[in-house]
Enzyme design. Structure first.
Site, PDB file in Angstrom:
ATOM      1  CE  LYS A  35      -3.733 -15.232  -2.509  1.00  0.00           C
ATOM      2  NZ  LYS A  35      -4.986 -15.980  -2.671  1.00  0.00           N
ATOM      3  CG  ASP A  72     -13.711   0.621   2.286  1.00  0.00           C
ATOM      4  OD1 ASP A  72     -13.210   1.052   3.344  1.00  0.00           O
ATOM      5  OD2 ASP A  72     -13.855   1.318   1.268  1.00  0.00           O
ATOM      6  CE1 TYR A  86      -4.280   1.582   0.711  1.00  0.00           C
ATOM      7  CE2 TYR A  86      -2.875   3.152   1.848  1.00  0.00           C
ATOM      8  CZ  TYR A  86      -4.085   2.818   1.290  1.00  0.00           C
ATOM      9  OH  TYR A  86      -5.115   3.716   1.313  1.00  0.00           O
ATOM     10  CG  ASP A  95      -8.146 -16.065  -1.394  1.00  0.00           C
ATOM     11  OD1 ASP A  95      -7.417 -16.026  -0.389  1.00  0.00           O
ATOM     12  OD2 ASP A  95      -7.966 -16.898  -2.309  1.00  0.00           O
ATOM     13  CG  ASP A 150      -7.551   0.356   1.673  1.00  0.00           C
ATOM     14  OD1 ASP A 150      -8.036   1.288   2.320  1.00  0.00           O
ATOM     15  OD2 ASP A 150      -7.552   0.309   0.426  1.00  0.00           O
TER      16      ASP A 150
END
Ligand code: NAD
Length: 341
Positions: free
Chosen positions: A177, A240, A125, A212, A236
């Site tokens: 991940k 949301d 990021y 995921d 991030d």
């Protein structure tokens, strides 16, 4: 004389000034003792001082070590670097705390009570990017570098464990991940296991999950999670997603906590599409202000603000347009002030 607490106030861009006025009215009504030093940043910083993060703003936060901030606009694709990211770096705000509570029952899910703890300074990021030119195309290849460190992962994970235990949480879920990004997110997973084994085993439940699968499980059954801790980019996105589970971005507060300062804000952006219309939902920033009250140990006042938000929305049925209501930003704030007084 009651003691005052110096704090920096950045109204922000777009809907920022409107939702900040509403938030200040609520803080006044609850008798919050903040002594505000008003500063600018983002587009406001450029207009006032030719800099999206003026020196005066940085100096103010250096002094107060505490800020309430409206959303700041960042141009996409080109233009200046995000003032939010620069603030996080400048004050080493390494932990981003994003609680998600159902405030309005009858939505997708009732009784959601989740916290996302996001690493705020490292990972993909951070925007270390460049292009490689080939055959006259200056943008033929785009590259980004992600950096996660053992020390950075450890301090975030320790913050997450300490916060979870201090607030009576039952379980930490580490999201990664590491099956694909074996080094970049593997180091976070490995450090999480080490930190847990060394200091927190037996004090709180611990599990790990691939990002995921986590996204899918959050949508299918969010109740299986309690505190989610993860790297910057995954945090991030997932925060949301979780905001969507509790009524959208207008309801989601956030805190950026570091060694040198703490900055409180709404998770949403400057909403240029509705700026200046007086219809924005100020709840997220008001709930961020409640987190700020908790941070300075004024828990009673924080709880009064949250209760008033709950009752204004659910008992008085005063809601802004994004929640299906008709109230303007200021009418919603006035209803809250009435509740508090
Ligand atoms: P956004 O969050 O501003 O808006 C997304 C959608 O949600 C829009 O339709 C908007 O009208 C709506 N919305 C957002 N907040 C709302 C509120 N309080 N009440 C009612 N509706 C609301 O996201 P965006 O449009 O992608 O970004 C706009 C700008 O904000 C960009 O420049 C971006 O960089 C910036 N941004 C800043 C922050 C921050 O300062 N922390 C966070 C995210 C985005």
């Amino acid at each position: 004389m009651p003691q005052t607490i110096p704090a920096t106030l950045i109204p922000g861009d777009g809907i920022g000034p409107e939702i900040m006025d509403a938030t200040l009215a609520v803080l006044d009504a609850v008798g919050a003792p903040f002594e505000w030093d008003r500063q600018v940043a983002g587009l406001g910083g450029i207009a006032a001082a030719g800099d999206p993060l003026p020196k005066a703003t940085l100096d103010s936060i250096r002094k107060t070590r505490l800020a309430l901030k409206g959303p700041l606009e960042t141009p996409s694709g080109s233009g200046y670097r995000s003032s939010n990211v620069r603030l996080r770096e400048e004050f080493q705000l390494y932990a981003n705390l994003r609680p998600a509570h159902t405030v309005i029952p009858g939505g997708r899910y009732d009784n959601i009570d989740l916290v996302i703890v996001r690493e705020n300074l490292e990972g993909l990021y951070i925007g270390h990017e460049h292009y490689v030119a080939i055959d006259g195309d200056p943008h033929a290849v785009a590259m980004a570098t992600g950096i996660n460190t053992r020390a950075g992962s450890r301090r975030l994970l320790e913050f997450a464990f300490e916060h979870a235990i201090a607030t009576g949480r039952k379980k930490i879920t580490v999201v990664h991940k590491a099956n694909i990004m074996k080094a970049l997110t593997g180091i976070f997973l490995e450090t999480a296991q080490q930190v847990y084994d060394a200091k927190y085993k037996g004090r709180i439940a611990f599990e790990t999950i691939i990002v995921d699968a986590c996204a899918m499980k959050l949508v299918l059954n969010p109740y299986q999670f309690d505190v989610i801790v993860t790297t910057n980019l995954f945090g991030d996105i997932l925060s949301d997603l979780v905001a969507g589970l509790v009524g959208g971005l207008g309801m989601a507060p956030g805190a950026n906590i570091g060694t040198d300062a703490a900055i409180f804000e709404a998770v949403h952006g400057s909403a240029p599409d509705i700026a200046g219309k007086g219809i924005a939902n100020p709840t997220a920033l008001i709930l961020a202000a409640a987190m700020m009250l908790d941070h300075v140990k004024l828990h009673d006042k924080a709880e009064r603000v949250r209760k008033a938000v709950n009752e204004t929305l659910n008992v008085d049925n005063v809601r802004t347009g994004d929640l299906g209501g008709k109230a303007s930003t200021s009418a919603f704030a006035q209803a809250l002030v009435k509740r508090l007084s």
